[in-house]
Design a protein around this motif. Structure first.
Motif: not given
Length: 265
Positions: A171-175, A180-186, A219-227
């Motif tokens: 999770l730290d690495d994902a954070e 730098a990116t919207t999703y995990l790889v770009g 990650i919180t913002a990312y999870y809200d986007l993904v949902k």
């Protein structure tokens, strides 16, 4: 194409999100591992590991989530004429995510009375299936031994600590990456995200969001986007968003209680 899966299975969630994101049609079959349906003789003959999901395309059968997802990517290339969809960066994340085993982490955070009740039920199912299919008795015995080994592993606090440390590192690495990116790889949703999102959903299901997600703003913002994505709503939100998780879990617990009451394994 047929997919044997269940909403409780994280690996099933990974594969289903990948299928939905690629727009690939498939026939869905629910196999509930908490009620021992993955131990039923016809399914067990196909897949002695009894793990979900199982993907079948004609005579071609694939058992492991990462192998299924890679097959889906290749299939998408042939159906849609896409360019090579799996980059080395995507595969790095996929392998990293796949290296964390959520089973011990999940079981540790389930109240003992529920975990032990389900574990006892599953062991009785396995014994019952051994009687039904004597030719598979050795393979069923392996599953029975695995169940006892899991209970032993749960008694070791260091096992849980290692699992939690590995999850926190991931999770730290994902954070950092999501800074730098919207999703995990770009800027596009990829296979890496299909693999990662079910981990966040499992953390939420176990009511550990405050400890692992809320403290990481990216990650919180990312999870809200993904949902908000249709794939998430269909695969996870339909069963576990808000009050739905209580309905999903209650249906299974009622089924287990009735079966246990009448000794129907």
């Amino acid at each position: 194409m047929q997919l044997y899966h269940h909403p409780y299975s994280m690996d099933s969630q990974k594969v289903r999100i990948a299928l939905e994101e690629k727009g690939i049609d498939y026939t869905s079959y629910h196999v509930n591992p908490l009620t021992g349906k993955n131990m039923d003789v016809p399914f067990f003959r196909i897949n002695p590991s009894a793990k979900l999901p199982v993907f079948q395309n004609g005579s071609h059968i694939i058992f492991h989530a990462i192998d299924i997802i890679q097959y889906i990517e290749r299939l998408s290339v042939s159906l849609n004429g896409e360019e090579n969809p799996i980059s080395s960066k995507v595969m790095e994340w996929v392998e990293r995510i796949e290296s964390w085993n959520p089973k011990l982490f999940t079981l540790t955070h389930i109240p003992d009375k529920y975990r032990l009740f389900v574990s006892k039920f599953i062991r009785r199912v396995v014994i019952s299936r051994m009687v039904e299919a004597p030719d598979l008795a050795c393979l069923y015995h392996v599953k029975l031994r695995e169940a006892y080994e899991t209970e032993d592993n749960l008694k070791g606090p260091m096992n849980l600590q290692r699992s939690e440390e590995k999850l926190s590192s991931l999770l730290d690495d994902a954070e950092i990456q999501l800074s730098a990116t919207t999703y995990l790889v770009g800027e596009d949703f990829t296979t890496a995200d299909s693999m990662f999102v079910p981990i966040l959903a499992r953390i939420t299901l176990l009511d550990l969001e405050e400890k692992y997600i809320s403290c990481r703003p990216k990650i919180t913002a990312y999870y809200d986007l993904v949902k908000r994505r249709p794939s998430y709503k269909k695969v996870i939100g339909k069963y576990f968003a808000g009050w739905r998780k209580y309905r999903t879990l209650l249906k299974t617990m009622c089924f287990l209680c009735i079966r246990s009451m009448f000794g129907k394994y």
